[in-house]
Enzyme design. Structure first.
Site: not given
Lengths: 355, 355
Positions: A14, A17, A36, A53, A143, A196, A249, A261, A286
């Site tokens: 992603g 990564g 994957r 990404y 980050s 958060k 964060d 979010n 998330e």
């Protein structure tokens, strides 16, 4: 065990990564990147770019990018997990046979496992055995991947119960534009990174409803206070929540227009249903799962978390954002600091900290 | 002494004084608003609107607006000071002869007095006598005047060394859309309100230089950490800095495009000199004076404040923003929490808090 300049494997292609793999390779490590989806990996290999990404960022030619987990992990001296939190257990289970027991593990995923309500280091201990937590670190903090890939100044935290492991993780990532602090409080770092997202959803809803800077600042501040209350009962160090992985964060997630979010929250605040908001964002949000987990934890531990409670009612029981905001403002008169101070003193007492 | 529904005088007809006067009048108090400049006061009386500082907000017809200090203060049961921090001592000195000793005083100014490096409650004690601190409260927190005047949800803090006085201040302001928390830590509330302007200038500079969300979040977080370090040595409660008057006010000031400190910082980050930046903003930029005061306090008390130090060098010694950012990123490897934890424990020891 020194791992700098050695073989490092990043699992998960992603945005984060990919940015970390690039960062490590540019700074002298031999890096392999695993993903994957074959189509995506083939595209990265063809263009040396993760067009979906992390568009516009070119990866070093020497980096091996593969879908073969065994090939990716063979002989790795450090493994960085950068997969979504709800896939962490599955990927970990598949990867463990190819990872030596003393290998440094760094996890960047942020979340609480659904149903089990486990932190991801607890998931790791359950799968790999508690003894290997000694080699396990969490990398977290404010980050954006896009900025790290462009070498903008960034400060993050490597947390581990083992000071030696925290320093190893600090060593492999630290560089002129990426400042890494260590922190022994893995519980606080994991909770801050996960929870958060609940507050980012909430401030998004308030922004969509009101567009008020005052309300957003109040929700962020009181949100961090209730996360801290929960964290103290879960044995976290309350000061961690005032640091980069808590406050830092939270700031990035609540003010950035790139935050999924926050964007989902804004849509809800403007009158969309949860499903419509998720369809609109069209990526993993998330904070939705985490709201349920936080609500369950607060109920189980008897912690008052008024913002989380209102968020839970809005997301899962059709409470209107207007009514939720009204409920938050209409609470009784309160003192600001004593409640946290008392919990804080209780925490120090638990930890055996002496004055 | 109950003051709700009684005569309240607001000194200072800037945006915040005007917004608070309106808020108190709308909620049932008899309010008088005092300002120094005749032209401005005549305009407010003619249009029932403060066209310069709070355009579009209509004031209740019954509110007396005057330049006559004695007329404004006669028989007041509470006096709200809402003047710039560098004029506080002068206005206080002129007003004191008309204020009875037991009158509730609420101060909304945020700053540290130049040269003396005194907090404003210390200035008050010096002018009015220490005994009257018992009736003195500070009102602070994340509160854009424009939003309070439009009845948007806002949460702030009333701080006083006297719990009774803090509750009195809470009572006169608290209302459906303005939630007031009390806090006994007047030192922490004053320091947070003043020093956040230094960090807002600094994040503005970083924004002008880089436009990086990561860098901004890191500066805000580490900035609050160094403010907390200073605060602890000055006997403030470290938890206050994680609350509305610390973190909350920092958020509003660092992310709003209306913040003068932030706007001045952005101009400097884009290559303007301090004087050019101040000319551009053309209003009082409290953070400039406060950077000098914070630098002096840190030096006198031996506290490490790396962001404040770099800000001081940029503002007063021609250090380039690029070099300042490089200096901040190039510091040695650090642990995140221990330093604050140790200072915190020292604070509790000083306060005689028992586990």
């Amino acid at each position: 065990m020194a791992v700098n300049g050695k073989h490092i494997t990043v699992l998960g292609a992603g945005s984060w990564g990919t940015a970390l793999a690039r960062h490590l390779a540019v700074n002298g490590s031999t890096v392999r990147l695993w993903g994957r989806r074959l189509e995506q990996i083939e595209e990265i290999n063809a263009f040396r770019e993760n067009k979906r990404y992390l568009p516009g960022v070119i990866l070093p030619g020497a980096m091996l990018v593969t879908t073969d987990l065994e090939q990716a992990l063979e002989g790795a001296s450090a493994v960085v997990f950068s997969v979504p939190s709800h896939t962490f257990r599955t990927v970990l289970r598949q990867a463990l046979p190819f990872i030596k027991a003393e290998t440094l593990i760094v996890n960047t995923a942020k979340g609480i496992e659904e149903n089990s309500n486990l932190r991801l280091s607890e998931v790791f201990a359950a799968e790999a055995g508690p003894a290997r937590l000694e080699h396990y670190a969490v990398l977290s903090g404010p980050s954006h991947a896009e900025e790290v890939a462009r070498e903008m100044p960034t400060a993050i935290v490597a947390a581990s119960t083992s000071p030696h492991t925290a320093v190893l993780a600090q060593d492999i990532f630290m560089q002129q534009n990426l400042r890494v602090y260590t922190n022994p409080d893995i519980i606080g770092v994991e909770l801050g990174g996960a929870l958060k997202n609940v507050i980012a959803l909430g401030t998004g809803i308030a922004d969509g409803l009101l567009g008020s800077d005052n309300a957003r600042a109040a929700l962020m501040t009181r949100g961090l206070a209730e996360i801290t209350r929960l964290g103290i009962v879960m044995q976290a160090n309350p000061l961690t929540f005032a640091g980069l992985t808590g406050l830092g964060d939270l700031i990035v997630t609540c003010i950035s227009r790139h935050s999924r979010n926050r964007r989902a929250g804004i849509a809800i605040g403007q009158g969309k249903t949860l499903q419509q908001a998720l369809d609109k964002v069209n990526m993993v949000v998330e904070g939705v799962r985490t709201t349920r987990a936080a609500h369950n934890l607060a109920a189980a531990l008897g912690i008052e978390m008024p913002i989380t409670e209102q968020m839970y009612q809005v997301l899962f029981h059709n409470l209107s954002p207007q009514a939720a905001m009204k409920n938050l403002m209409a609470r009784g008169k309160t003192r600001e600091v004593e409640e946290v101070a008392l919990a804080h003193i209780k925490w120090q007492s638990q930890q055996g900290i002496e004055l």
